[in-house]
Design a protein around this motif. Structure first.
Motif, PDB file in Angstrom:
ATOM      1  N   LEU A  10       6.502 -35.047 -42.472  1.00 18.49           N
ATOM      2  CA  LEU A  10       7.716 -35.331 -43.228  1.00 18.49           C
ATOM      3  C   LEU A  10       8.739 -34.230 -42.999  1.00 18.49           C
ATOM      4  O   LEU A  10       8.391 -33.064 -42.760  1.00 18.49           O
ATOM      5  CB  LEU A  10       7.420 -35.437 -44.728  1.00 18.49           C
ATOM      6  CG  LEU A  10       6.554 -36.604 -45.205  1.00 18.49           C
ATOM      7  CD1 LEU A  10       6.307 -36.480 -46.700  1.00 18.49           C
ATOM      8  CD2 LEU A  10       7.196 -37.942 -44.879  1.00 18.49           C
ATOM      9  N   ARG A  45      -1.794 -35.084 -46.248  1.00 20.22           N
ATOM     10  CA  ARG A  45      -1.199 -35.705 -47.434  1.00 20.22           C
ATOM     11  C   ARG A  45      -0.301 -34.700 -48.150  1.00 20.22           C
ATOM     12  O   ARG A  45      -0.568 -33.492 -48.164  1.00 20.22           O
ATOM     13  CB  ARG A  45      -2.281 -36.227 -48.364  1.00 20.22           C
ATOM     14  CG  ARG A  45      -3.179 -37.237 -47.667  1.00 20.22           C
ATOM     15  CD  ARG A  45      -4.439 -37.570 -48.450  1.00 20.22           C
ATOM     16  NE  ARG A  45      -4.129 -38.352 -49.636  1.00 20.22           N
ATOM     17  CZ  ARG A  45      -4.215 -37.902 -50.879  1.00 20.22           C
ATOM     18  NH1 ARG A  45      -4.575 -36.633 -51.103  1.00 20.22           N
ATOM     19  NH2 ARG A  45      -3.935 -38.687 -51.895  1.00 20.22           N
ATOM     20  N   HIS A  99       2.307 -38.842 -50.468  1.00 20.07           N
ATOM     21  CA  HIS A  99       2.505 -39.508 -49.179  1.00 20.07           C
ATOM     22  C   HIS A  99       1.257 -39.337 -48.326  1.00 20.07           C
ATOM     23  O   HIS A  99       0.758 -38.224 -48.139  1.00 20.07           O
ATOM     24  CB  HIS A  99       3.711 -38.908 -48.454  1.00 20.07           C
ATOM     25  CG  HIS A  99       3.896 -39.468 -47.076  1.00 20.07           C
ATOM     26  ND1 HIS A  99       3.585 -38.748 -45.931  1.00 20.07           N
ATOM     27  CD2 HIS A  99       4.335 -40.679 -46.651  1.00 20.07           C
ATOM     28  CE1 HIS A  99       3.839 -39.483 -44.865  1.00 20.07           C
ATOM     29  NE2 HIS A  99       4.297 -40.661 -45.267  1.00 20.07           N
ATOM     30  N   ASP A 100       0.743 -40.472 -47.814  1.00 16.31           N
ATOM     31  CA  ASP A 100      -0.410 -40.470 -46.926  1.00 16.31           C
ATOM     32  C   ASP A 100       0.033 -40.999 -45.568  1.00 16.31           C
ATOM     33  O   ASP A 100       0.331 -42.191 -45.427  1.00 16.31           O
ATOM     34  CB  ASP A 100      -1.527 -41.346 -47.500  1.00 16.31           C
ATOM     35  CG  ASP A 100      -2.835 -41.184 -46.742  1.00 16.31           C
ATOM     36  OD1 ASP A 100      -2.795 -40.702 -45.593  1.00 16.31           O
ATOM     37  OD2 ASP A 100      -3.885 -41.528 -47.298  1.00 16.31           O
ATOM     38  N   PRO A 101       0.097 -40.146 -44.545  1.00 10.56           N
ATOM     39  CA  PRO A 101       0.576 -40.606 -43.243  1.00 10.56           C
ATOM     40  C   PRO A 101      -0.363 -41.614 -42.588  1.00 10.56           C
ATOM     41  O   PRO A 101       0.070 -42.419 -41.756  1.00 10.56           O
ATOM     42  CB  PRO A 101       0.668 -39.315 -42.427  1.00 10.56           C
ATOM     43  CG  PRO A 101      -0.310 -38.394 -43.059  1.00 10.56           C
ATOM     44  CD  PRO A 101      -0.284 -38.720 -44.516  1.00 10.56           C
ATOM     45  N   LEU A 111       3.737 -44.511 -49.902  1.00  7.84           N
ATOM     46  CA  LEU A 111       4.083 -43.508 -50.904  1.00  7.84           C
ATOM     47  C   LEU A 111       3.543 -44.019 -52.232  1.00  7.84           C
ATOM     48  O   LEU A 111       4.090 -44.952 -52.824  1.00  7.84           O
ATOM     49  CB  LEU A 111       5.602 -43.315 -50.958  1.00  7.84           C
ATOM     50  CG  LEU A 111       6.119 -42.079 -51.704  1.00  7.84           C
ATOM     51  CD1 LEU A 111       5.689 -40.802 -50.994  1.00  7.84           C
ATOM     52  CD2 LEU A 111       7.635 -42.125 -51.822  1.00  7.84           C
ATOM     53  N   TYR A 136       2.884 -43.583 -56.166  1.00  4.28           N
ATOM     54  CA  TYR A 136       3.664 -42.868 -57.174  1.00  4.28           C
ATOM     55  C   TYR A 136       3.302 -43.356 -58.565  1.00  4.28           C
ATOM     56  O   TYR A 136       2.745 -44.453 -58.768  1.00  4.28           O
ATOM     57  CB  TYR A 136       5.162 -43.081 -56.937  1.00  4.28           C
ATOM     58  CG  TYR A 136       5.602 -44.511 -57.147  1.00  4.28           C
ATOM     59  CD1 TYR A 136       6.063 -44.961 -58.388  1.00  4.28           C
ATOM     60  CD2 TYR A 136       5.531 -45.427 -56.105  1.00  4.28           C
ATOM     61  CE1 TYR A 136       6.438 -46.279 -58.572  1.00  4.28           C
ATOM     62  CE2 TYR A 136       5.904 -46.737 -56.282  1.00  4.28           C
ATOM     63  CZ  TYR A 136       6.361 -47.164 -57.522  1.00  4.28           C
ATOM     64  OH  TYR A 136       6.717 -48.473 -57.705  1.00  4.28           O
ATOM     65  N   THR A 147       2.743 -48.363 -55.334  1.00  5.27           N
ATOM     66  CA  THR A 147       2.959 -47.907 -53.958  1.00  5.27           C
ATOM     67  C   THR A 147       4.219 -48.544 -53.406  1.00  5.27           C
ATOM     68  O   THR A 147       4.633 -49.641 -53.835  1.00  5.27           O
ATOM     69  CB  THR A 147       1.774 -48.280 -53.046  1.00  5.27           C
ATOM     70  OG1 THR A 147       1.588 -49.706 -53.065  1.00  5.27           O
ATOM     71  CG2 THR A 147       0.508 -47.586 -53.491  1.00  5.27           C
ATOM     72  N   LEU A 199       6.534 -46.479 -46.675  1.00  8.11           N
ATOM     73  CA  LEU A 199       7.398 -45.446 -46.097  1.00  8.11           C
ATOM     74  C   LEU A 199       6.987 -45.299 -44.631  1.00  8.11           C
ATOM     75  O   LEU A 199       6.202 -44.436 -44.270  1.00  8.11           O
ATOM     76  CB  LEU A 199       7.250 -44.118 -46.847  1.00  8.11           C
ATOM     77  CG  LEU A 199       8.229 -43.000 -46.447  1.00  8.11           C
ATOM     78  CD1 LEU A 199       9.644 -43.364 -46.875  1.00  8.11           C
ATOM     79  CD2 LEU A 199       7.823 -41.669 -47.067  1.00  8.11           C
ATOM     80  N   GLN A 225      10.463 -39.872 -42.952  1.00 11.05           N
ATOM     81  CA  GLN A 225       9.334 -40.065 -42.056  1.00 11.05           C
ATOM     82  C   GLN A 225       9.915 -40.313 -40.673  1.00 11.05           C
ATOM     83  O   GLN A 225      10.403 -41.405 -40.381  1.00 11.05           O
ATOM     84  CB  GLN A 225       8.490 -41.260 -42.510  1.00 11.05           C
ATOM     85  CG  GLN A 225       7.423 -41.708 -41.540  1.00 11.05           C
ATOM     86  CD  GLN A 225       6.249 -40.757 -41.485  1.00 11.05           C
ATOM     87  OE1 GLN A 225       5.999 -40.026 -42.422  1.00 11.05           O
ATOM     88  NE2 GLN A 225       5.536 -40.751 -40.391  1.00 11.05           N
TER      89      GLN A 225
END
Length: 617
Positions: A270, A299, A362-364, A369, A371, A410, A413, A480
């Motif tokens: 990010l 993360r 955030h988990d690539p 995302l 929240y 979620t 992203l 991203q």
């Protein structure tokens, strides 16, 4: 109103005055309570002493020895004397038996009155504001001025004070105008200037025609009376007060900024920028805050919040909440569980203080995302094509209210997307619905391009946030990036599904060996990576349940190895005894890796990971 003058007209006043006079006369005969006029005070030099009384009578019917005398000499015992003389002037005395003449207003000319004023006075006339008069105070302040000359030549200080346009306004409108706290040339003095229009006859002139007709025209001319009151002490006091307020505000803003992260953590996947703008000009700053927390395994946690109210108390609560968020984030809990813990803590810190907050992770690997929101405004996400999406519910009540179970949501992203987290100061305006402000932010975000820092500035300008904004504003922008070319070659993912059994460990080691070799890592790093993958898989096979997965991921800065399974029991590092056959796997991981950790996954189960820093090129 002068009640001494009118007291003789009130009922009973004359009888009381007569009684006092008789009592005073009786005391004088006995020698009690009375001081002879010759000893009661010292006469002014050059004045005559009063004539002693004969047979106990007053020395002079025009002198009052008891106080104030009006006209014929009635008075009250106040210790001073005054009266009206035959010429219309006022007479006063202080038990000296002497009357000092004070001129009446009719006896003073305008020049004398203006000349005695401590303020600076000037009189100008005509369209060019020619100088007609300046008093002694004006001459002492700015020097001798030439009568008859235009003000812009003879009174240059008026031009430097910016008063010449004001003179024109007063002359045209016929109304007084006041200019406050004008600093004189050199900055030594400050004045409050009052300009008053004056109409006075210029002269009596006659033309030939008028002379033949026997008439004389009286020409009136407009002038302006300029009164400059020296307010230097007041101006200096105001400036000292303002300087003190500036220092207090700087201290408050410094406190607020010191509680915010001095430098944002920059994760591998990010790009993040944030900005904070204190609201108003007073020292009471607000409780807006933001933070970025790297959780490991690629993360990242992002948080933004706002403590209601202003002042040091709000800032203190904000600092405690921010510290607590970082501590809870290290547990790598789901967003709603973090907010649940914060809710109870906020009530314990101060039950009267509530705060809004949104916590996101955030988990690539998933491109999501996750929240949870506690009364905060929705996250906005702009896709690569410019479409702006608003994060939907769930949203719970603010922190500190208690009794609410928060839930997580979620929002996607993906590569090329931009997300914005913000506080209400950015979108809330008096007299407008807050949804209108959020809609305006969406429109501004749809057209904002550039880096996260540039987008922050553009959103602030688009929403009208400047130095005079009346509320604190915090904005955080994350992107991203859509990586292509050589940059994309630095980011790779590889995963292997493990079904269990005795063949799982050899398959995992072979898979890790091949992937790491294809990524052209040094031999030493490849060996460490294979060892770490083997230990994590062995731990999962012994203590976990299917399904199991091995994931290898590289970024431009680190190698990440992660194993997931269906059991939610988190491993912990412990000291293995010499006779123990197990319990050494996590200790080996902690020794060879840069960092390691574990967390529960949303669908049940757990993930155990470790990281290796890549060597600098």
């Amino acid at each position: 109103m002068n009640f001494t003058r009118w007291s003789a007209r009130f009922p009973g006043t004359q009888r009381r005055a007569a009684a006092r006079t008789e009592h005073a006369a009786a005391q004088a005969k006995r020698g009690e309570g009375a001081v002879p006029a010759a000893r009661g005070g010292r006469a002014d030099p050059g004045t005559e002493r009063p004539t002693p009384a004969a047979d106990g009578q007053p020395a002079d019917p025009t002198v009052s020895g008891t106080g104030t005398a009006t006209g014929g000499g009635s008075g009250s015992g106040t210790g001073t004397g005054s009266g009206t003389g035959p010429a219309g002037g006022t007479t006063t005395g202080r038990r000296t038996g002497v009357l000092t003449a004070v001129p009446s207003l009719d006896e003073l000319s305008v020049r004398e009155v203006l000349g005695r004023l401590p303020a600076l006075v000037a009189l100008v006339h005509g369209p060019e504001h020619r100088v007609a008069y300046v008093n002694d105070a004006y001459t002492a302040g700015f020097g001798v001025r030439t009568p008859g000359a235009p003000a812009h030549e003879a009174l240059p200080e008026l031009g430097e004070l910016g008063l010449l346009p004001l003179l024109d306004q007063v002359q045209r409108s016929g109304k007084s105008r006041t200019a406050k706290n004008r600093t004189a040339p050199g900055g030594a003095h400050s004045y409050t200037v009052t300009c008053t229009p004056v109409e006075f006859p210029k002269a009596k002139t006659s033309t030939d025609t008028e002379a033949e007709a026997g008439t004389v025209a009286e020409v009136h001319h407009a002038g302006v009376l300029i009164h400059l009151a020296d307010v230097t002490d007041h101006a200096e006091a105001v400036e000292r007060l303002r300087a003190s307020e500036r220092r207090q505000r700087e201290a408050a803003v410094t406190l607020q900024r010191s509680l915010l992260p001095q430098e944002l953590e920059q994760p591998d996947d990010l790009r993040i920028a944030a900005t904070y703008q204190p609201g108003g000009t007073e020292a009471a700053v607000g409780g807006d805050w933001y933070d970025v927390i790297t959780l490991g395994a690629g993360r990242t946690a992002l948080v933004i919040g706002d403590v209601m109210g202003r002042g040091v108390r709000a800032a203190a609560v904000m600092g405690q909440l921010r510290t607590a968020v970082r501590a809870y984030a290290r547990l790598d809990l789901p967003p709603h569980e973090v907010l649940q813990l914060l809710d109870g803590l906020a009530a314990e810190i101060d039950a009267s203080q509530i705060a809004t907050c949104v916590y996101a992770v955030h988990d690539p690997n998933e491109g999501l995302l996750a929240y949870a929101s506690a009364g905060h405004l929705p996250i906005l996400v702009r896709d690569e094509d410019g479409t702006v999406r608003r994060a939907a519910d769930p949203t719970g009540p603010p922190l500190g209210t208690g009794g609410w179970l928060h839930t997580s949501g979620t929002i996607a992203l993906g590569p090329g997307s931009t997300a914005v987290l913000y506080t209400d100061g950015l979108v809330e305006r008096r007299g407008e619905d807050i949804d209108e402000g959020v809609a305006a932010l969406e429109r501004a975000l749809s057209g904002a391009q550039g880096t996260p820092a540039v987008i922050c500035d553009r959103l602030m300008r688009a929403l009208g946030v400047d130095a005079d904004h009346d509320d604190d504003v915090a904005v955080m922008v994350l992107q991203q990036p859509a990586r292509t070319g050589a940059d994309a070659e630095l980011f790779h993912n590889a995963a292997l599904e493990l079904l269990g059994g005795i063949e799982a460990a050899p398959r995992a080691r072979a898979f890790a060996q091949g992937v790491l070799a294809s990524w052209r890592f040094p031999v030493e790093l490849c060996d460490l990576g294979v060892l770490a993958a083997s230990e994590l898989v062995a731990n999962s096979l012994q203590h976990g349940t299917p399904p199991m997965r091995l994931r290898l991921r590289r970024t431009d800065r680190r190698l990440i190895i992660e194993v997931t399974d269906g059991d939610d029991h988190l491993p912990r590092r412990r000291r293995a005894e010499p006779g123990d056959e197990t319990g050494r796997g996590i200790s080996i991981i902690a020794t060879i890796a840069s960092s390691w950790g574990s967390r529960r996954t949303p669908g049940g189960g757990k993930a155990v990971w470790c990281e290796f820093a890549l060597p600098d090129k």
